[in-house]
Motif scaffolding. Structure first.
Motif, PDB file in Angstrom:
ATOM      1  N   HIS A   1      93.526  39.082 -32.252  1.00 15.55           N
ATOM      2  CA  HIS A   1      92.164  39.171 -32.787  1.00 15.55           C
ATOM      3  C   HIS A   1      91.302  40.134 -31.956  1.00 15.55           C
ATOM      4  O   HIS A   1      90.726  41.083 -32.485  1.00 15.55           O
ATOM      5  CB  HIS A   1      91.557  37.764 -32.787  1.00 15.55           C
ATOM      6  N   GLU A   2      91.243  39.893 -30.660  1.00 14.47           N
ATOM      7  CA  GLU A   2      90.353  40.701 -29.813  1.00 14.47           C
ATOM      8  C   GLU A   2      90.838  42.142 -29.709  1.00 14.47           C
ATOM      9  O   GLU A   2      90.041  43.067 -29.656  1.00 14.47           O
ATOM     10  CB  GLU A   2      90.201  40.066 -28.421  1.00 14.47           C
TER      11      GLU A   2
ATOM     12  N   HIS B   1      89.506  44.069 -32.541  1.00 19.58           N
ATOM     13  CA  HIS B   1      88.153  44.589 -32.308  1.00 19.58           C
ATOM     14  C   HIS B   1      88.202  45.902 -31.542  1.00 19.58           C
ATOM     15  O   HIS B   1      87.504  46.864 -31.869  1.00 19.58           O
ATOM     16  CB  HIS B   1      87.338  43.585 -31.486  1.00 19.58           C
TER      17      HIS B   1
ATOM     18  N   SER C   1      89.995  42.588 -36.585  1.00 16.37           N
ATOM     19  CA  SER C   1      90.422  41.450 -35.782  1.00 16.37           C
ATOM     20  C   SER C   1      91.190  40.438 -36.647  1.00 16.37           C
ATOM     21  O   SER C   1      92.277  39.997 -36.281  1.00 16.37           O
ATOM     22  CB  SER C   1      89.207  40.793 -35.134  1.00 16.37           C
TER      23      SER C   1
ATOM     24  N   GLU D   1      84.469  41.877 -38.079  1.00 17.47           N
ATOM     25  CA  GLU D   1      85.618  40.971 -37.991  1.00 17.47           C
ATOM     26  C   GLU D   1      86.806  41.447 -38.847  1.00 17.47           C
ATOM     27  O   GLU D   1      87.764  40.704 -39.043  1.00 17.47           O
ATOM     28  CB  GLU D   1      85.211  39.551 -38.384  1.00 17.47           C
TER      29      GLU D   1
ATOM     30  N   TYR E   1      81.671  35.725 -39.619  1.00 13.51           N
ATOM     31  CA  TYR E   1      83.088  35.351 -39.530  1.00 13.51           C
ATOM     32  C   TYR E   1      83.665  35.040 -40.911  1.00 13.51           C
ATOM     33  O   TYR E   1      84.762  35.472 -41.256  1.00 13.51           O
ATOM     34  CB  TYR E   1      83.275  34.123 -38.641  1.00 13.51           C
TER      35      TYR E   1
HETATM   36 ZN   LIG Z   1      86.034  38.434 -33.564  1.00 15.20          ZN
END
Ligand SMILES: [Zn+2]
Length: 586
Positions: free
Chosen positions: A381-382, A385, A411, A408, A515
């Motif tokens: 996920h990170e 980004h 990610s 988002e 999100y």
């Molecule tokens: Zn995120």
């Protein structure tokens, strides 16, 4: 090469707190601001394009230096929230930033007042700055006079920003005591998390009870801090700036029309039964009549399989390479340049985030790696980004950063690719089923849970205007949980304190719907990817490479997505329903 758990290397930004490099960066910003003040009397709606662009470029150059200082302070604080040097630098930076912003405020105020015709003339010649300039003008109806704006900025330093820092400092030093195998352990919140999501039902319950015992002890104070934050938000955004509602201020910042956010929240609320069906299914899989709230993240397979960090990194990087080797190599830069802090340390900020600085910089990523499957997903996920920011590195410092709702995209897409990779490699039917359940757990966390937080925020901000007490807010939160879970989950009383444990609603009011926006969008994009295969990739990479250089509505409509339509959002829930059907048959 195998990567290991490490702390990041912030000396790449500045050698240290008292370093001459850091001091000269402060001086630099101050000199640039002093020279920028000199352009004040050159500003004129009729001015030529070249002079105008020189002014914008000068302002960007100052922002770049300021961004570096800001990120260094923020990251130093999050790597150790108890470090007094970091705390002091944070305060200094906030004070400094506010002062510098106040001295340069005249430019954006002037720009918002420029007549339509001249503004269009100047914007159409400003290339990559165009959207940034256009965005500034959206705020014209909500902008105060220069002296008023200055007072707001300067009072925020010791007001709402200080409050949020205090909340972080207080809650990040909490110690949670949990008896495990006869031994009482003292844990950070990050270390408590594996027990909350672990396979032992009794430990899960006790971990949750401990979490909310500690937060609940300070509940009245934390609740009061929230009330103050929400009052400040209302005073500024609704009373002074005249936004129609508290959430409208966030929506304009995100450049998402209010009706799109309303539709997203409403469609999600209507679809709460989709997730409730999942919880009933999960109860059956766990051999329970009905889930307790303690059990919603319980693994269905009776194992807490641990992933060694090096293996986890390999899996994530391989899944990115499989999509596009260019994407994988961008992610490797984060490791190779020591920009990933994966270690667990006391005082370190819990959770995970990615911080980008300027377009040309590799972003920094913070996470707390404990070895669970979930941490592998967080890593994916990170890094997503970070990839997003790096793909947009050809834009200016004002436009490379995507707005929150699109932030988002990479990610969540990265997480889904990882899941597919895990599914493809797994031959054990039980483990495959576990992976699918985990995917649903994540969908719950990013969609339903966040939307119900946002619904609570809307309600809470309203209640605070009506002078609600902290206890009344706890009661409202319990009602919110009932709407979320229906009869599918039994909720014990201590969950009334959950809302005071959610940092986002303090730090960035109404952030959380981004999100759900991102996840539902990605479900739809991922579906397209599965149908179209390679043909989909350029379209997707184009969305990411746009960064924040266009309005989200426009970036997405170019990819054939209409976020105004309820049917688009419903489509995301239809995908989730099919996932549950698949689980029901497995
Ligand atoms: Zn995120």
């Amino acid at each position: 090469m195998t990567y290991a758990i490490k702390k990041w290397d912030l000396t790449q930004l500045f050698p240290g707190f008292g370093s001459p490099e850091l001091e000269s960066a402060f001086d630099n910003v101050e000199e640039q601001v002093a020279s920028f003040e000199g352009v004040r009397n050159k500003l004129n709606p009729e001015m030529d394009v070249k002079t105008f662009l020189d002014v914008v470029r000068a302002s960007e150059a100052t922002s770049r230096t300021a961004n570096r200082i800001n990120v260094f302070a923020g990251l130093s604080f999050s790597e150790d929230t108890q470090n007094q040097n970091a705390q002091s630098l944070m305060s200094r930076v906030q004070q400094f930033t506010a002062e510098m912003q106040n001295r340069t405020l005249f430019f954006s105020l002037w720009w918002k007042q420029v007549d339509e015709k001249n503004a269009e003339r100047l914007m159409s010649a400003s290339g990559d700055y165009r959207y940034y300039l256009e965005e500034l003008r959206h705020f014209k109806p909500y902008t105060l006079t220069e002296p008023e704006e200055k007072v707001v900025n300067i009072k925020d330093v010791t007001g709402s920003s200080a409050l949020v820092n205090l909340y972080d400092a207080i809650t990040n030093r909490y110690v949670f005591k949990l008896e495990v195998n006869g031994e009482v352990k003292e844990l950070t919140r990050a270390q408590l998390q594996p027990y909350i999501q672990g396979s032992d039902p009794d430990l899960r319950a006790r971990a949750y009870q401990e979490l909310f015992r500690v937060f609940g002890n300070d509940g009245p104070i934390l609740g009061q801090m929230y009330q103050t934050r929400a009052r400040d938000w209302h005073n500024e955004n609704v009373n002074l700036r005249k936004f129609s509602t508290p959430i409208a201020a966030r929506n304009l910042n995100n450049d998402i029309p209010d009706d799109v956010v309303d539709t997203l929240l409403e469609v999600t609320r209507r679809n709460a039964p989709v997730f409730q069906r999942f919880f009933q299914l999960k109860a059956k899989a766990l051999g329970m009549k009905r889930l307790r709230r303690y059990d919603i993240y319980a693994p269905v397979a009776q194992s807490d399989k641990a992933f060694e960090f090096g293996k986890a990194a390999d899996m994530v990087l391989e899944s990115l390479d499989a999509f596009d080797p260019k994407v994988g190599s961008l992610a490797r830069r984060v490791f190779d340049q020591d920009r990933l802090d994966s270690e667990i340390r006391k005082g370190k900020e819990s959770g995970a985030f990615c911080a980008s600085i300027n377009p040309e910089d590799t972003p920094f990523v913070l996470m707390n790696y404990t070895g669970r499957a979930r941490d592998v997903a967080t890593l994916a996920h990170e890094l997503g980004h970070a990839i997003h920011a790096m793909l947009a590195s050809h834009h200016s410092a004002f436009t490379f950063h995507s707005s929150l709702p699109l932030a988002e995209t990479a990610s969540t897409f990265g997480e889904m690719m990882l899941t597919d990779k895990l599914l493809a490699a797994e031959t054990d039917a039980a483990v495959r089923r576990d992976i699918l359940f985990k995917q649903m757990d994540d969908a719950f966390v990013t969609i339903l849970r966040q939307v119900f937080f946002a619904l609570f925020e809307k309600q809470a901000h309203g209640m605070i205007q009506d002078n609600a007490t902290v206890d009344e807010m706890c009661a409202a939160y319990m009602e919110n949980l009932k709407g979320q879970f229906g009869d599918s989950v039994e909720i014990s009383d201590e969950f009334k304190w959950e809302w005071v444990s959610v940092p986002h609603i303090y730090a960035v009011p109404f952030y959380v719907y981004a999100y759900a926006f991102g996840q539902l969008l990605v479900f739809s994009l991922y579906q397209q990817f599965k149908v179209e295969g390679d043909a989909f990739k350029p379209k997707y990479l184009k969305i990411l490479a746009a960064g924040g250089s266009e309005a989200p509505v426009k970036i997405l409509s170019e990819a054939g997505i209409d976020i105004h339509s309820a049917a688009f959002w419903q489509g995301g829930f239809d995908i989730i329903s099919r996932l549950i059907d698949q689980l029901e048959k497995s």
